[in-house]
Design a protein around this motif. Structure first.
Motif, mmCIF file in Angstrom:
data_model
loop_
_atom_site.group_PDB
_atom_site.id
_atom_site.type_symbol
_atom_site.label_atom_id
_atom_site.label_comp_id
_atom_site.label_asym_id
_atom_site.label_seq_id
_atom_site.Cartn_x
_atom_site.Cartn_y
_atom_site.Cartn_z
ATOM 1 N N ASP A 58 0.809 -1.219 0.000
ATOM 2 C CA ASP A 58 0.000 0.000 0.000
ATOM 3 C C ASP A 58 0.843 1.271 0.000
ATOM 4 O O ASP A 58 0.344 2.354 0.318
ATOM 5 N N VAL A 59 2.149 1.147 -0.339
ATOM 6 C CA VAL A 59 2.992 2.338 -0.419
ATOM 7 C C VAL A 59 3.638 2.403 -1.796
ATOM 8 O O VAL A 59 3.565 1.465 -2.593
ATOM 9 N N GLU A 60 4.277 3.529 -2.058
ATOM 10 C CA GLU A 60 5.000 3.734 -3.307
ATOM 11 C C GLU A 60 6.443 4.051 -2.935
ATOM 12 O O GLU A 60 6.713 5.012 -2.210
ATOM 13 N N VAL A 61 7.382 3.245 -3.413
ATOM 14 C CA VAL A 61 8.787 3.389 -3.053
ATOM 15 C C VAL A 61 9.546 3.985 -4.233
ATOM 16 O O VAL A 61 9.350 3.575 -5.387
ATOM 17 N N CYS A 62 10.434 4.949 -3.947
ATOM 18 C CA CYS A 62 11.104 5.714 -4.996
ATOM 19 C C CYS A 62 12.619 5.648 -4.838
ATOM 20 O O CYS A 62 13.140 5.548 -3.724
ATOM 21 N N PRO A 98 3.897 12.449 0.732
ATOM 22 C CA PRO A 98 5.250 12.103 1.186
ATOM 23 C C PRO A 98 5.193 11.462 2.565
ATOM 24 O O PRO A 98 4.645 12.040 3.503
ATOM 25 N N TRP A 99 5.776 10.289 2.687
ATOM 26 C CA TRP A 99 5.634 9.491 3.906
ATOM 27 C C TRP A 99 6.961 9.213 4.597
ATOM 28 O O TRP A 99 7.077 9.343 5.815
ATOM 29 N N LEU A 100 8.008 8.872 3.826
ATOM 30 C CA LEU A 100 9.228 8.358 4.436
ATOM 31 C C LEU A 100 10.448 8.783 3.636
ATOM 32 O O LEU A 100 10.537 8.521 2.437
ATOM 33 N N ALA A 101 11.389 9.465 4.293
ATOM 34 C CA ALA A 101 12.727 9.706 3.746
ATOM 35 C C ALA A 101 13.675 8.815 4.528
ATOM 36 O O ALA A 101 13.741 8.904 5.759
ATOM 37 N N PHE A 102 14.418 7.961 3.842
ATOM 38 C CA PHE A 102 15.224 6.973 4.560
ATOM 39 C C PHE A 102 16.409 6.532 3.706
ATOM 40 O O PHE A 102 16.441 6.730 2.488
ATOM 41 N N TYR A 117 21.602 3.234 9.272
ATOM 42 C CA TYR A 117 20.242 3.641 8.893
ATOM 43 C C TYR A 117 19.858 4.955 9.548
ATOM 44 O O TYR A 117 20.201 5.216 10.701
ATOM 45 N N GLN A 118 19.162 5.797 8.796
ATOM 46 C CA GLN A 118 18.487 6.978 9.345
ATOM 47 C C GLN A 118 17.142 7.097 8.625
ATOM 48 O O GLN A 118 17.023 6.729 7.452
ATOM 49 N N ALA A 119 16.140 7.655 9.303
ATOM 50 C CA ALA A 119 14.826 7.781 8.660
ATOM 51 C C ALA A 119 13.990 8.854 9.338
ATOM 52 O O ALA A 119 14.104 9.077 10.546
ATOM 53 N N ILE A 120 13.152 9.510 8.534
ATOM 54 C CA ILE A 120 12.113 10.406 9.039
ATOM 55 C C ILE A 120 10.802 10.034 8.355
ATOM 56 O O ILE A 120 10.741 9.884 7.136
ATOM 57 N N MET A 121 9.765 9.880 9.167
ATOM 58 C CA MET A 121 8.446 9.491 8.670
ATOM 59 C C MET A 121 7.419 10.555 9.055
ATOM 60 O O MET A 121 7.501 11.143 10.137
ATOM 61 N N ARG A 122 6.460 10.777 8.179
ATOM 62 C CA ARG A 122 5.354 11.687 8.479
ATOM 63 C C ARG A 122 4.216 10.912 9.124
ATOM 64 O O ARG A 122 3.771 9.893 8.583
ATOM 65 N N ASP A 123 3.776 11.360 10.308
ATOM 66 C CA ASP A 123 2.595 10.804 10.964
ATOM 67 C C ASP A 123 1.405 11.620 10.492
ATOM 68 O O ASP A 123 1.166 12.737 10.954
ATOM 69 N N PHE A 124 0.652 11.084 9.542
ATOM 70 C CA PHE A 124 -0.451 11.839 8.939
ATOM 71 C C PHE A 124 -1.565 12.120 9.945
ATOM 72 O O PHE A 124 -2.220 13.161 9.893
ATOM 73 N N PRO A 152 19.859 7.528 -2.057
ATOM 74 C CA PRO A 152 18.845 7.975 -1.096
ATOM 75 C C PRO A 152 17.541 7.228 -1.352
ATOM 76 O O PRO A 152 17.254 6.820 -2.485
ATOM 77 N N GLY A 153 16.747 7.040 -0.307
ATOM 78 C CA GLY A 153 15.463 6.357 -0.453
ATOM 79 C C GLY A 153 14.305 7.269 -0.082
ATOM 80 O O GLY A 153 14.459 8.207 0.715
ATOM 81 N N PHE A 154 13.141 6.975 -0.648
ATOM 82 C CA PHE A 154 11.941 7.756 -0.344
ATOM 83 C C PHE A 154 10.714 6.878 -0.605
ATOM 84 O O PHE A 154 10.760 5.969 -1.443
ATOM 85 N N ALA A 155 9.647 7.145 0.137
ATOM 86 C CA ALA A 155 8.400 6.414 -0.082
ATOM 87 C C ALA A 155 7.217 7.335 0.159
ATOM 88 O O ALA A 155 7.276 8.255 0.986
ATOM 89 N N LYS A 156 6.155 7.078 -0.587
ATOM 90 C CA LYS A 156 4.905 7.824 -0.442
ATOM 91 C C LYS A 156 3.794 6.867 -0.035
ATOM 92 O O LYS A 156 3.845 5.671 -0.324
ATOM 93 N N LYS A 157 2.801 7.416 0.641
ATOM 94 C CA LYS A 157 1.616 6.644 0.998
ATOM 95 C C LYS A 157 0.395 7.478 0.637
ATOM 96 O O LYS A 157 0.307 8.654 0.999
ATOM 97 N N GLU A 158 -0.521 6.864 -0.110
ATOM 98 C CA GLU A 158 -1.721 7.555 -0.586
ATOM 99 C C GLU A 158 -1.356 8.824 -1.353
ATOM 100 O O GLU A 158 -2.028 9.849 -1.257
ATOM 101 N N GLY A 159 -0.226 8.754 -2.071
ATOM 102 C CA GLY A 159 0.222 9.877 -2.881
ATOM 103 C C GLY A 159 0.903 10.984 -2.108
ATOM 104 O O GLY A 159 1.362 11.962 -2.701
#
Length: 645
Positions: free
Chosen positions: A352-356, A529-533, A618-625, A520-527
């Motif tokens: 259910d996510v989009e990984v970039c 921005p969700w995760l920079a990692f 590892y390092q990561a920042i996630m958005r808590d919608f 660098p990694g990135f992921a989106k959820k429901e379109g």
């Protein structure tokens, strides 16, 4: 107490006894280890701090009443004497950071602090990332610096778009392929059928792209003056910055390795590196203050003169003079010709996510390939840390890395369409090649068109919703071993990754970018921005990025636990240098992987090795919608920290 592990195991007689020993040890409180795997105090799922070695159990002698004897070994097995958390995964080392306005996660507390200070002054996430990267160039020279390259993915809330940056440099215009091969024959090595460049020295140096990367990012997304972003790093470079345990360990290891390279004639000179990093013939001790006034002066020149001070001005002239002095080939014209490339990140759906990720001459699409292949398997049903789950992940990595060996190249010289790698039909076909009962004896590239390393990662987020995923590296350890006169930084050795075989897409040529490992990694959820990692560490990066996404999405771990969880690394695949695969390769497992799972993987044909410190950072920042906050996590295997405000 009953211990259960996910995933059914069908045991043959030769693995029955080790598993029986494990079961008895758990039920009776005994410690009966499998060969190569210390069970003393190890928690299920737990990772291992970087550089930690196996050790003996504590002594059994009875201490006086009221006194518990500490182990004689100063480095007991992971988990020994560890306290217990009241919530979350029992083996996770800390809680993730939660912040309302901005956040940062880096490999050193001072870099995280520098980023937060910039955010509090009104700087953007890009300003904060530059401040952190500059600080890391001082306090973590084992992984990065302005002598290296940089890649970044930025979520821009104003345009609602992801931007990718390739700030990698090229080989010297004045050195031919035949000259390069001659140096490889004299100083390099031949392995698995390929002539390889040496790991250190001038032949490995390409134009450093990091400084231009800073200014490209700043031009598009910066708010503060560059002098403000570099001020904290300059101040600590002059007064002294603390060196923590893991970085001190690696600085001393790099000293020994580069001294050997100099003694063997691979490295042209080492006096400058000794003067900057190893005063008194040894690396900085853990807890000591490291001063680098040359780097402070270089940063100050960059702050005043901009990127041209580095690529066209006095710094470029100094680098040119140094290279001429030691017999290297980079010249001022090479620095002046450098430019970064903006590109659109590629994205694929995973559950259910989009990984970039980023392609071109780096391996970001390998993460996406691994996940696309694993879309065909129900990892949640297989179970966390189960043999089935790990087997599927390992085999997916092996398939993706055979394509990696031939698909990624300088975008200005190559012709292969990398989007073919992300065709869903191709992923299904590759997944169908995985035999869940047995590791494949050999794997090959899957497309007809293809058949003809150390790093730092950081991430920042600001109050406006901008997110930065940035990775920067000198490649192998501290880099080439070469420190230009009076500048306080080491050149990268990224040029080691060129191939020397005719017809290879990564074949060395003058003025060409080599294959890169940093992504660098990135992921989106429901379109959104969700995760920079990201996870630093050479060929570990794509497979570790995939493991992080799987831990978050398939197994529902929180952001910190997803990084603390035990990892695997598969090595021995075909390399972009032309080096052939070493059979089925090998699988490095941290001790948190259950012993009977390791035994079952071995039964399926995998060559298992114990952890060796090569499992990344590892390092990561996630958005808590739901709550509108930032969640930040950092690597327990390194010295870093996450923070917010």
């Amino acid at each position: 107490m009953r211990f259960t592990f996910p995933g059914a195991l069908r045991l043959r007689p030769r693995v029955f006894l080790p598993v029986l020993c494990l079961a008895l040890s758990m039920s009776l409180g005994l410690m009966i280890p499998l060969p190569g795997f210390s069970l003393t105090g190890v928690a299920f799922g737990q990772g291992v701090p970087s550089g930690e070695k196996p050790s003996a159990a504590p002594p059994a002698a009875n201490p006086p009443a009221g006194l518990t004897r500490l182990p004689e070994d100063p480095k007991p097995a992971p988990g020994f004497a560890r306290g217990e958390r009241v919530t979350g995964a029992a083996w996770s080392g800390r809680s993730a950071v939660v912040a309302p306005n901005g956040a940062a996660a880096t490999a050193h507390p001072l870099a995280t602090q520098a980023a937060i200070d910039v955010l509090k002054k009104g700087g953007s996430a890009v300003d904060a990332a530059i401040a952190a990267n500059a600080m890391l160039g001082l306090v973590e020279p084992t992984g990065n610096g302005i002598g290296g390259d940089l890649y970044a993915i930025v979520w821009d809330p104003r345009s609602g778009k992801l931007h990718g940056l390739n700030a990698s440099g090229k080989s010297p215009l004045g050195r031919s392929l035949e000259e390069t091969r001659a140096i490889a024959r004299a100083k390099g090595k031949t392995r698995n059928g390929a002539l390889l460049l040496p790991s250190f020295g001038a032949v490995t140096v390409t134009v450093p792209g990091a400084v231009d990367g800073w200014f490209e990012l700043h031009r598009k997304f910066g708010r503060l003056k560059m002098a403000d972003n570099l001020a904290s790093a300059i101040r600590y470079a002059e007064s002294g910055a603390p060196i923590p345990e893991v970085i001190a360990f690696y600085m001393e290891g790099n000293r020994r390795r580069l001294e050997r390279a100099f003694a063997d004639g691979e490295l042209e000179e080492i006096a400058n590196a000794r003067a900057v990093y190893w005063k008194g013939g040894k690396g900085p001790a853990s807890g000591s203050l490291f001063v680098n006034r040359d780097l402070a002066n270089t940063y100050r020149q960059i702050a005043r003169g901009g990127r041209d001070a580095f690529y066209k001005g006095a710094i470029a002239a100094t680098m040119d003079t140094y290279m001429r002095r030691i017999g290297g080939h980079l010249r001022k014209e090479d620095f002046a010709a450098h430019k970064s490339l903006w590109l659109d990140p590629a994205c694929i759906p995973y559950r259910d996510v989009e990984v970039c990720g980023l392609g071109q001459n780096t391996q970001g699409l390998s993460t996406l390939q691994i996940l696309q292949i694993l879309n065909e398997f129900d990892l949640r049903k297989m179970g966390f840390m189960s043999a089935d789950s790990l087997h599927a992940q390992i085999e997916a990595k092996r398939l993706a890395f055979e394509d990696r060996a031939l698909a990624f190249h300088d975008p200005e010289t190559g012709t292969f369409d990398q989007q073919q790698l992300l065709d869903p039909a191709y992923a299904k076909a590759r997944a169908a090649r995985i035999d869940m009962a047995r590791a494949a004896e050999e794997v090959f590239p899957g497309l007809d068109a293809l058949k003809s390393s150390d790093t730092t990662y950081l991430t920042t987020a600001d109050k406006d919703g901008m997110m930065v995923s940035l990775i920067q590296s000198n490649y192998r350890g501290m880099g080439s071993g070469l420190v230009p006169d009076g500048l306080g930084f080491m050149f990268q050795d990224r040029g080691e990754l060129f191939a020397l075989s005719d017809g290879h897409p990564n074949l060395y040529a003058p003025g060409k970018r080599p294959f890169q490992t940093i992504i660098p990694g990135f992921a989106k959820k429901e379109g959104k921005p969700w995760l920079a990692f990201g996870v630093m560490g050479g060929d570990m990066q794509p497979q570790a990025q995939a493991q992080i996404i799987i831990n978050l999405v398939d197994y529902g771990l929180d952001l910190q636990a997803a990084g603390d969880a035990a990892r695997f690394r598969h090595g021995g695949s075909t390399e972009p240098t032309g080096e052939a695969a070493s059979g089925k390769g090998f699988v490095v497992l941290e001790k948190g992987v259950p012993a009977e799972v390791a035994a079952e993987l071995a039964r399926r044909g995998h060559v298992i090795r114990p952890a060796d410190g090569s499992l990344g950072g590892y390092q990561a920042i996630m958005r808590d919608f739901e709550h509108g906050t930032w969640i930040a996590a950092t690597e327990m295997r390194k010295d870093g920290s996450a923070d917010g405000y």
